[in-house]
Design a protein around this motif. Structure first.
Motif, PDB file in Angstrom:
ATOM      1  N   THR A 220       6.921   8.221  -2.180  1.00 45.02           N
ATOM      2  CA  THR A 220       6.824   8.306  -3.456  1.00 45.02           C
ATOM      3  C   THR A 220       6.002   6.941  -3.749  1.00 45.02           C
ATOM      4  OG1 THR A 220       8.906   9.381  -3.995  1.00 45.02           O
ATOM      5  CG2 THR A 220       8.059   8.241  -5.751  1.00 45.02           C
ATOM      6  N   PRO A 221       4.843   7.303  -4.750  1.00 42.29           N
ATOM      7  CA  PRO A 221       3.937   5.899  -4.897  1.00 42.29           C
ATOM      8  C   PRO A 221       4.826   4.868  -5.586  1.00 42.29           C
ATOM      9  CG  PRO A 221       2.929   8.042  -5.483  1.00 42.29           C
ATOM     10  CD  PRO A 221       4.279   8.621  -5.124  1.00 42.29           C
ATOM     11  N   ALA A 222       4.464   3.752  -5.248  1.00 43.19           N
ATOM     12  CA  ALA A 222       5.153   2.521  -5.741  1.00 43.19           C
ATOM     13  C   ALA A 222       4.164   1.450  -6.270  1.00 43.19           C
ATOM     14  CB  ALA A 222       5.979   1.863  -4.667  1.00 43.19           C
ATOM     15  N   HIS A 223       2.931   1.398  -5.688  1.00 42.56           N
ATOM     16  CA  HIS A 223       1.787   0.271  -5.919  1.00 42.56           C
ATOM     17  C   HIS A 223       0.598   1.077  -6.978  1.00 42.56           C
ATOM     18  CE1 HIS A 223       4.474  -1.722  -3.169  1.00 42.56           C
ATOM     19  NE2 HIS A 223       4.131  -0.834  -2.252  1.00 42.56           N
ATOM     20  N   ASN A 224       0.668   2.200  -7.056  1.00 41.86           N
ATOM     21  CA  ASN A 224      -0.690   2.713  -7.322  1.00 41.86           C
ATOM     22  C   ASN A 224      -1.507   2.684  -6.450  1.00 41.86           C
ATOM     23  OD1 ASN A 224      -2.424   4.362  -9.411  1.00 41.86           O
ATOM     24  ND2 ASN A 224      -2.755   2.504 -10.429  1.00 41.86           N
ATOM     25  N   GLY A 225      -1.662   2.794  -5.163  1.00 44.12           N
ATOM     26  CA  GLY A 225      -2.732   2.456  -4.333  1.00 44.12           C
ATOM     27  C   GLY A 225      -2.330   1.174  -3.573  1.00 44.12           C
TER      28      GLY A 225
ATOM     29  N   GLU B 201      -2.760  -6.208  -4.813  1.00 46.49           N
ATOM     30  CA  GLU B 201      -3.728  -7.159  -4.547  1.00 46.49           C
ATOM     31  C   GLU B 201      -3.602  -8.067  -3.080  1.00 46.49           C
ATOM     32  OE1 GLU B 201      -6.758  -9.795  -4.767  1.00 46.49           O
ATOM     33  OE2 GLU B 201      -6.412  -8.260  -6.414  1.00 46.49           O
ATOM     34  N   PHE B 202      -2.338  -7.894  -2.392  1.00 49.92           N
ATOM     35  CA  PHE B 202      -2.253  -8.402  -1.205  1.00 49.92           C
ATOM     36  C   PHE B 202      -2.883  -7.344  -0.251  1.00 49.92           C
ATOM     37  CE2 PHE B 202      -0.054  -8.647   2.791  1.00 49.92           C
ATOM     38  CZ  PHE B 202      -0.327  -9.971   3.203  1.00 49.92           C
ATOM     39  N   GLY B 203      -2.892  -6.176  -0.772  1.00 45.25           N
ATOM     40  CA  GLY B 203      -3.222  -5.187   0.114  1.00 45.25           C
ATOM     41  C   GLY B 203      -4.847  -5.332   0.220  1.00 45.25           C
ATOM     42  N   LYS B 204      -5.583  -5.578  -1.029  1.00 40.57           N
ATOM     43  CA  LYS B 204      -6.859  -5.880  -0.965  1.00 40.57           C
ATOM     44  C   LYS B 204      -7.432  -6.943   0.065  1.00 40.57           C
ATOM     45  CE  LYS B 204      -7.307  -3.847  -5.604  1.00 40.57           C
ATOM     46  NZ  LYS B 204      -7.559  -4.187  -7.002  1.00 40.57           N
ATOM     47  N   GLN B 205      -6.406  -7.897   0.017  1.00 37.63           N
ATOM     48  CA  GLN B 205      -6.665  -9.230   0.927  1.00 37.63           C
ATOM     49  C   GLN B 205      -6.539  -8.880   2.242  1.00 37.63           C
ATOM     50  OE1 GLN B 205      -4.148 -12.743   0.008  1.00 37.63           O
ATOM     51  NE2 GLN B 205      -4.300 -12.254  -2.171  1.00 37.63           N
TER      52      GLN B 205
ATOM     53  N   SER C 282      -2.097   7.102   0.937  1.00 39.38           N
ATOM     54  CA  SER C 282      -2.201   7.787  -0.174  1.00 39.38           C
ATOM     55  C   SER C 282      -3.651   8.064  -0.692  1.00 39.38           C
ATOM     56  CB  SER C 282      -1.533   7.409  -1.438  1.00 39.38           C
ATOM     57  OG  SER C 282      -1.998   6.517  -1.928  1.00 39.38           O
ATOM     58  N   ASP C 283      -3.875   9.095  -1.414  1.00 35.16           N
ATOM     59  CA  ASP C 283      -5.098   9.427  -2.038  1.00 35.16           C
ATOM     60  C   ASP C 283      -5.880   8.181  -2.719  1.00 35.16           C
ATOM     61  OD1 ASP C 283      -4.777  11.724  -0.854  1.00 35.16           O
ATOM     62  OD2 ASP C 283      -5.457  12.933  -2.709  1.00 35.16           O
ATOM     63  N   LYS C 284      -4.884   7.630  -3.653  1.00 33.44           N
ATOM     64  CA  LYS C 284      -5.184   6.406  -4.371  1.00 33.44           C
ATOM     65  C   LYS C 284      -5.607   5.210  -3.438  1.00 33.44           C
ATOM     66  CE  LYS C 284      -5.930   4.051  -8.435  1.00 33.44           C
ATOM     67  NZ  LYS C 284      -5.717   2.793  -7.851  1.00 33.44           N
ATOM     68  N   THR C 285      -4.628   4.911  -2.597  1.00 31.10           N
ATOM     69  CA  THR C 285      -4.829   3.898  -1.496  1.00 31.10           C
ATOM     70  C   THR C 285      -6.216   4.057  -0.720  1.00 31.10           C
ATOM     71  OG1 THR C 285      -2.476   3.530  -1.241  1.00 31.10           O
ATOM     72  CG2 THR C 285      -4.029   2.646   0.476  1.00 31.10           C
ATOM     73  N   PHE C 286      -6.517   4.988  -0.493  1.00 34.04           N
ATOM     74  CA  PHE C 286      -7.991   5.744   0.030  1.00 34.04           C
ATOM     75  C   PHE C 286      -8.894   5.077  -0.758  1.00 34.04           C
ATOM     76  CE2 PHE C 286     -11.382   8.257   0.223  1.00 34.04           C
ATOM     77  CZ  PHE C 286     -11.734   8.468   1.721  1.00 34.04           C
ATOM     78  N   PHE C 287      -8.991   5.449  -2.136  1.00 29.33           N
ATOM     79  CA  PHE C 287      -9.927   5.196  -2.673  1.00 29.33           C
ATOM     80  C   PHE C 287     -10.072   3.577  -3.171  1.00 29.33           C
ATOM     81  CE2 PHE C 287     -10.123   9.705  -3.537  1.00 29.33           C
ATOM     82  CZ  PHE C 287     -11.452   9.977  -3.388  1.00 29.33           C
ATOM     83  N   ASP C 288      -8.924   2.952  -3.433  1.00 29.52           N
ATOM     84  CA  ASP C 288      -8.717   1.493  -3.538  1.00 29.52           C
ATOM     85  C   ASP C 288      -9.651   0.930  -2.449  1.00 29.52           C
ATOM     86  OD1 ASP C 288      -7.554   2.007  -5.762  1.00 29.52           O
ATOM     87  OD2 ASP C 288      -5.607   1.224  -5.205  1.00 29.52           O
TER      88      ASP C 288
ATOM     89  N   ALA D  26       0.633  -1.161   0.132  1.00 28.91           N
ATOM     90  CA  ALA D  26      -0.058  -0.087   0.185  1.00 28.91           C
ATOM     91  C   ALA D  26       0.972   1.391   0.201  1.00 28.91           C
ATOM     92  CB  ALA D  26      -0.885   0.106   1.089  1.00 28.91           C
ATOM     93  N   ASP D  27       0.557   2.135  -0.803  1.00 32.56           N
ATOM     94  CA  ASP D  27       1.188   3.403  -0.773  1.00 32.56           C
ATOM     95  C   ASP D  27       0.859   4.610   0.263  1.00 32.56           C
ATOM     96  OD1 ASP D  27       2.724   2.900  -3.055  1.00 32.56           O
ATOM     97  OD2 ASP D  27       1.087   3.615  -4.555  1.00 32.56           O
ATOM     98  N   SER D  28       2.015   5.145   0.939  1.00 29.90           N
ATOM     99  CA  SER D  28       1.488   6.153   2.018  1.00 29.90           C
ATOM    100  C   SER D  28       1.516   7.532   1.271  1.00 29.90           C
ATOM    101  CB  SER D  28       2.839   6.089   2.829  1.00 29.90           C
ATOM    102  OG  SER D  28       2.738   7.177   3.824  1.00 29.90           O
ATOM    103  N   SER D  29       0.730   8.348   1.913  1.00 30.30           N
ATOM    104  CA  SER D  29       0.586   9.781   1.821  1.00 30.30           C
ATOM    105  C   SER D  29       1.860  10.743   1.745  1.00 30.30           C
ATOM    106  CB  SER D  29      -0.552  10.582   2.328  1.00 30.30           C
ATOM    107  OG  SER D  29       0.023  10.558   3.952  1.00 30.30           O
TER     108      SER D  29
END
Length: 371
Positions: free
Chosen positions: A161-166, A169-173, A191-197, A155-158
């Motif tokens: 520097t973004p590394a996963h685009n949010g 798949e493991f983060g979703k698990q 990060s904002d993208k992680t939030f919406f994911d 998962a990316d932090s706010s």
């Protein structure tokens, strides 16, 4: 049977007196400084007497592990923090007890004690292992912030520097497993993208345990209006952070410069040497400093979040004992009544205040844990 309505009414009144702060860092003081929070202390922002003065009887104690603790070291540090909290529970069962559910919060606070909700502050603390996450749940931990200052492997932090685009798949698990077990997903620090994911994956309400409003103070840890609206649709709650840079634009510039200047070099230490490094950093980070933020800034952030997300989706997540410069007028957790008074002056009703200062976050805890 004629006494039943009176009994229910009494329980309802007591339940309305539950005060929740969804993020305090006091566990660090308990572990690092062996602080006894049973007595009022001249240092720090939180202890049991000041919790009671502030009307906060169900705080979330963050078991925060800095991101320079890697792999097994992060797990070890988490267990040390959990042990420090357990020693507090064992030493002072008459004052404080762990709460695993909303029903526990109601039961413990009804007895006049503090109900302690335990939370992880950083997904790196599970060392990319769902079994570790499950064991933390069995140790009574009921929330986890998915990232901290740096990205995790999933998962990316706010503030990195973004590394996963949010989320990966493991983060979703991870999110799905937290939903399944009954552990609150905390989206502060992501990060904002992680939030919406996360919102696209979760089946339960989430919290932003200690974040304020980016429209008023432009730091990446704060939430945009779009995020606040999405959080409301999810049924979640944002806990307004009292950290000076989170509330005041002048302080925000100082905070952003500090974050940008932090070196990416991390100590190659383990065990006691790493713990000593962490203790030194903790004391350095929390050295008191002058701030521009005031209690009025906190009121403005609460008011803005209410206008965007609605009064049912706003709470308090002070970050006390994790910030060096609390706002003037909110110097520690005992000053919460002043914040309530300021909101009343602004036109907030007693029901609004009851929701913001506990009932909203208690609802999320109940919906996630099922009790």
């Amino acid at each position: 049977m004629r006494f039943l309505p009176i009994f229910v009414a009494i329980l309802t009144i007591e339940a309305q007196n539950i005060g929740i702060d969804s993020h305090i860092d006091t566990a660090q003081r308990i572990l690092i400084d062996q602080a006894s929070i049973a007595q009022r202390s001249p240092v720090g922002h939180v202890d049991i007497p000041r919790l009671k003065e502030g009307g906060v009887n169900a705080p979330f104690f963050a078991l925060w592990v800095p991101t320079y603790y890697k792999g097994p070291e992060a797990i070890r540090r988490t267990l040390d923090l959990r042990d420090a909290m357990q020693r507090l529970f064992d030493t002072h069962p008459e004052l404080i007890a762990p709460a695993l559910t909303a029903a526990d919060v109601e039961r413990i606070t009804r007895s006049g004690r503090i109900a302690a909700i335990l939370a992880l502050e950083g997904g790196h603390q599970i060392d990319d292992d769902l079994a570790v996450l499950r064991m933390y749940y069995r140790l009574g931990i009921r929330a986890m912030t998915l990232t901290h200052f740096r990205n995790t492997n999933w998962a990316d932090s706010s503030t990195d520097t973004p590394a996963h685009n949010g989320l990966t798949e493991f983060g979703k698990q991870v999110v799905r497993e937290m939903n399944r077990m009954g552990m609150i997903v905390d989206v502060s620090h992501v990060s904002d993208k992680t939030f919406f994911d996360v919102l696209a994956v979760t089946s339960k309400p989430v919290i932003a345990s200690h974040s304020s409003c980016r429209a008023l103070s432009d730091v990446p840890r704060n939430m945009t209006d779009e995020m606040l609206a999405a959080l409301a649709k999810n049924g979640g709650v944002v806990g307004i952070n009292f950290g000076e840079g989170f509330l005041n634009p002048q302080d925000a510039e100082i905070l952003k410069n500090t974050v940008n200047s932090v070196a990416f070099n991390e100590p190659s230490l383990t065990g006691k040497a790493l713990d000593q490094y962490a203790a030194d950093e903790f004391h350095k980070d929390l050295a008191p400093k002058a701030v521009n933020a005031t209690i009025d800034d906190a009121v403005d952030h609460i008011d803005h979040a209410v206008k965007i997300a609605g009064v049912d989706h706003v709470g308090i997540g002070s970050d006390f004992d994790g910030i060096s410069g609390p706002p003037k007028g909110l110097e520690d957790i005992s000053k919460m009544p002043a914040l309530k008074a300021a909101l009343r002056k602004k036109g907030y009703s007693e029901e609004d205040i009851r929701k913001i200062f506990g009932a909203n976050t208690l609802r999320v805890l109940r919906e996630v844990t099922g009790k």
